[in-house]
Write a protein that holds these residues in place. Structure first.
Motif, mmCIF file in Angstrom:
data_model
loop_
_atom_site.group_PDB
_atom_site.id
_atom_site.type_symbol
_atom_site.label_atom_id
_atom_site.label_comp_id
_atom_site.label_asym_id
_atom_site.label_seq_id
_atom_site.Cartn_x
_atom_site.Cartn_y
_atom_site.Cartn_z
ATOM 1 N N SER A 44 -6.543 -5.967 -0.347
ATOM 2 C CA SER A 44 -5.303 -6.658 -0.009
ATOM 3 C C SER A 44 -5.597 -7.944 0.751
ATOM 4 N N SER A 98 0.300 -6.958 -0.630
ATOM 5 C CA SER A 98 0.223 -6.175 0.604
ATOM 6 C C SER A 98 -0.436 -4.833 0.307
ATOM 7 N N ARG A 109 0.651 -1.917 1.044
ATOM 8 C CA ARG A 109 1.665 -1.001 0.517
ATOM 9 C C ARG A 109 1.936 -1.251 -0.966
ATOM 10 N N ASN A 110 2.000 -2.513 -1.363
ATOM 11 C CA ASN A 110 2.274 -2.819 -2.759
ATOM 12 C C ASN A 110 1.087 -2.443 -3.649
ATOM 13 N N GLN A 137 -0.909 0.036 -3.076
ATOM 14 C CA GLN A 137 -0.811 1.495 -3.188
ATOM 15 C C GLN A 137 0.236 1.874 -4.234
ATOM 16 N N ARG A 138 1.352 1.146 -4.249
ATOM 17 C CA ARG A 138 2.390 1.400 -5.243
ATOM 18 C C ARG A 138 1.897 1.084 -6.650
ATOM 19 N N GLN A 169 8.722 7.146 -7.025
ATOM 20 C CA GLN A 169 8.863 7.806 -5.726
ATOM 21 C C GLN A 169 9.771 9.025 -5.814
#
Length: 114
Positions: A17, A31, A33-34, A36-37, A80
């Motif tokens: 990242s 990011s 988080r993104n 990981q998504r 999710q």
């Protein structure tokens, strides 16, 4: 290749990242988080049996075509809230057919439309 050789706790995605954000400062979406998504999205939609019968292969190709038409936020919401690919594909199709907002998609999933 780096991820495959990484050890648990190395912080591979955090490092990736940071590297991507440094390399492409004008581009957003890198990011931790993104990333990981993104990993979860690829894993969710690429699950297939080791021996792939023709209908399953067609399903995966069809699913890939459809999910690529959805906004990223819709994709994240689906992976999710759902664990079954066929259910997820139902909501992908309905989202595209009805031009659902993310709020409408959330409502339909939580109300159990499928």
């Amino acid at each position: 290749a780096k991820e495959a050789s990484a050890q648990w706790g190395d912080g591979f995605l955090a490092s990736m990242s940071s590297d991507l954000q440094s390399e492409f400062p004008a581009v957003s979406g890198f990011s931790l988080r993104n990333l990981q998504r993104m990993r979860k999205w690829v894993s969710f939609w690429s699950q297939a049996p080791k021996v792939v019968p023709r209908p399953v292969a067609q399903f995966n190709s069809y699913a890939t075509q459809l999910v690529s038409q959805l906004p990223w936020g819709h994709n994240i919401l689906i992976i999710q809230k759902l664990s079954d690919q066929r259910q997820a594909l139902f909501y992908v199709q309905k989202s595209l057919e009805n031009n659902w907002s993310r709020a409408a998609l959330t409502h339909q999933i939580e109300s159990g439309l499928h």
